[in-house]
Enzyme design. Structure first.
Site, PDB file in Angstrom:
ATOM      1  N   HIS A 305       0.848  -1.195   0.000  1.00 36.51           N
ATOM      2  CA  HIS A 305       0.000   0.000   0.000  1.00 36.51           C
ATOM      3  C   HIS A 305       0.881   1.241   0.000  1.00 36.51           C
ATOM      4  O   HIS A 305       1.932   1.265   0.631  1.00 36.51           O
ATOM      5  CB  HIS A 305      -0.924   0.008   1.231  1.00 36.51           C
ATOM      6  CG  HIS A 305      -2.080   0.933   1.084  1.00 36.51           C
ATOM      7  ND1 HIS A 305      -2.001   2.272   1.371  1.00 36.51           N
ATOM      8  CD2 HIS A 305      -3.338   0.712   0.646  1.00 36.51           C
ATOM      9  CE1 HIS A 305      -3.180   2.827   1.133  1.00 36.51           C
ATOM     10  NE2 HIS A 305      -3.995   1.904   0.693  1.00 36.51           N
ATOM     11  N   ASP A 360      -8.109  -4.206  -0.743  1.00 35.21           N
ATOM     12  CA  ASP A 360      -8.584  -4.577  -2.079  1.00 35.21           C
ATOM     13  C   ASP A 360      -8.472  -6.068  -2.342  1.00 35.21           C
ATOM     14  O   ASP A 360      -9.237  -6.625  -3.115  1.00 35.21           O
ATOM     15  CB  ASP A 360      -7.805  -3.805  -3.153  1.00 35.21           C
ATOM     16  CG  ASP A 360      -8.197  -2.352  -3.150  1.00 35.21           C
ATOM     17  OD1 ASP A 360      -9.394  -2.080  -3.217  1.00 35.21           O
ATOM     18  OD2 ASP A 360      -7.302  -1.502  -3.039  1.00 35.21           O
TER      19      ASP A 360
END
Ligand SMILES: CC(C)(COP(=O)(O)OP(=O)(O)OC[C@H]1O[C@@H](n2cnc3c(N)ncnc32)[C@H](O)[C@@H]1OP(=O)(O)O)[C@@H](O)C(=O)NCCC(=O)NCCS
Length: 426
Positions: A305, A360
């Site tokens: 991330h 996600d």
């Protein structure tokens, strides 16, 4: 520590205020920089620029912290529902039981959309991306309420409620249009997420049964996506709203920003990667080797991330729900996902770089387990992010120091030259 920052340019020193946020974040306030020095700041992508002061969401990427209005996301997801989070973000307070009941009633009273809007769906090609439909119909909503000022005290709440209530209807209709099934009208007797699932999956010739586990998991995913401070779509909503465009138009612009694969499309990429592994007959080990190969641009989708550098707090919250839904599934893609995740978490490359599954990774798998098709993933994200966009818009509109967003640039084009007649151009 001094509350003044000094910038030295040649022999000249300029003093600018240092400011500090409520969580100790420090910033140089450059609002007077151009006035005092003639200089501007250059910051492509605004990675070092605070575009606003905000009291909505706090993120500490190093520590894996996400707070909404001061409440940790873990506690929010344990105790609240999505509509409660909407209330918290919009009105900066947790609702009492009565306030929450009233808010839920207002939302369920507003789930119908103007009947003429059905014609929009007929006008789009059958294979239109649902985000194209969604952004267009949300913008078109403004024309049904064009005599209202969405920021006026008596209209803001109505507009916010309308958007929150109608977006699932508009989203489910985009899906039904794409598969050629009849549009399903909303059911005000159902909860927010149950109603959405019914509009997505019920058909007139069969009895529809709500799956409570799926509805709960989806509600949690909506909560996890509710706001993420000044990301690309929230910034877009603020920029468009700063010209005093109405809330519908500003949100429609946010939906367009979210559509891009660099913002809302990552979970779609996770499923595409898993499909690629399945169809090519490749192994998990080969996939991991490709992800580790610096000469290969392939990356393990759903891992790592930009902001969260140790773990993604949203992924931690949703992991157990994901495993629960996956346990009952014999979908080969979900099996590949589980094996891939287990192998990556034991691989030294991923351990050394602190690369963990992000939200996600899990959201894509949950949507898949629920039966939501891949090109609807970004639409799910939009439903979840809506209260964040509205709250960011409202905060900006209420700021007495608000100015239209109008960045400067560093011009690098031609210096002045004479305009040649067309006959003399080479
Ligand atoms: C999100 C992302 C763009 C962050 O990128 P970033 O900030 O440049 O990543 P980092 O600087 O933390 O990367 C550190 C190291 O891990 C590697 N890395 C990061 N994510 C990786 C991944 N998904 N697969 C393989 N290697 C990865 C980087 O190549 C780098 O390696 P190096 O130190 O040997 O050069 C990146 O992790 C990524 O592309 N992830 C996959 C896409 C995704 O899931 N996006 C959704 C995010 S919500």
């Amino acid at each position: 520590m001094s509350n003044i920052a000094e910038i030295k340019v040649g022999e000249q020193t300029y003093q600018l205020p240092l400011i500090e946020g409520s969580e100790g974040e420090k910033a140089i306030d450059i609002r007077k920089l151009r006035a005092v020095s003639g200089l501007v700041a250059l910051d492509e992508g605004f990675a070092n620029t605070g575009g606003c002061s905000s009291s909505i969401t706090f993120i500490d990427g190093e520590k894996g912290i996400l707070h909404h209005r001061g409440y940790p996301i873990e506690q929010v997801c344990d105790h609240a529902s999505f509509l409660e989070v909407c209330y918290l973000l919009l009105f900066d307070k947790l609702p009492t039981q009565q306030e929450l009941s009233e808010f839920k009633s207002e939302v369920s009273d507003n789930v119908l959309v103007p009947e003429e809007i059905k014609n929009f769906y007929k006008a789009f090609p059958r294979d239109a991306h649902p985000m194209a439909l969604l952004s267009s119909v949300v913008c078109s909503l403004s024309s049904y309420y064009q005599h209202e000022d969405s920021n006026a005290p008596d209209h803001f709440r109505k507009t916010a409620v309308r958007l929150i209530a109608k977006l699932p209807t508009l989203a489910a209709w985009a899906y039904k249009t794409s598969i050629g099934e009849p549009l399903v009208y909303p059911d005000s007797n159902l909860g927010y997420t149950e109603n959405f699932l019914k509009m997505m999956f019920s058909v007139p010739n069969k009895t529809y049964q709500t799956n409570t586990d799926m509805a709960k998991a989806l509600d949690k995913l909506f909560m996890l996506h509710a706001d993420h401070e000044q990301n690309c779509s929230a910034t877009t909503v603020r920029v468009v709203g700063s010209s005093e465009a109405n809330l519908y138009a500003s949100v429609a612009a946010g939906i367009c920003a979210l559509w891009g694969p660099l913002h809302g499309g990552a979970n779609q990429k996770v499923l595409e990667m898993l499909t690629g592994i399945k169809e090519s007959g490749g192994t998990i080990a080969e996939c991991l080797e490709m992800a580790k190969d610096k000469g290969n641009s392939f990356r393990l989708m759903g891992f790592g991330h930009r902001v969260y550098k140790n773990f993604d707090p949203r992924a931690r919250v949703i992991k157990a729900d994901c495993e629960k839904l996956l346990a009952g599934s014999d979908d080969p893609l979900l099996k590949i996902a589980k094996n891939l995740c287990d192998s990556a978490l034991q691989d030294q490359y991923f351990i050394d770089r602190k690369l963990y599954p992000n939200v996600d990774f899990y959201s894509g798998l949950i949507y898949r387990a629920i039966g939501i098709p891949t090109d609807m993933f970004t639409v799910m994200f939009a439903i979840g992010r809506l209260p964040g966009w509205i709250s960011q818009w409202k905060e900006m509109m209420d700021n007495p120091e608000r100015r239209i967003a109008r960045p400067r640039q560093i011009y690098t084009g031609a210096t002045p030259r004479d305009f040649p007649p067309i006959s003399q151009r080479g």
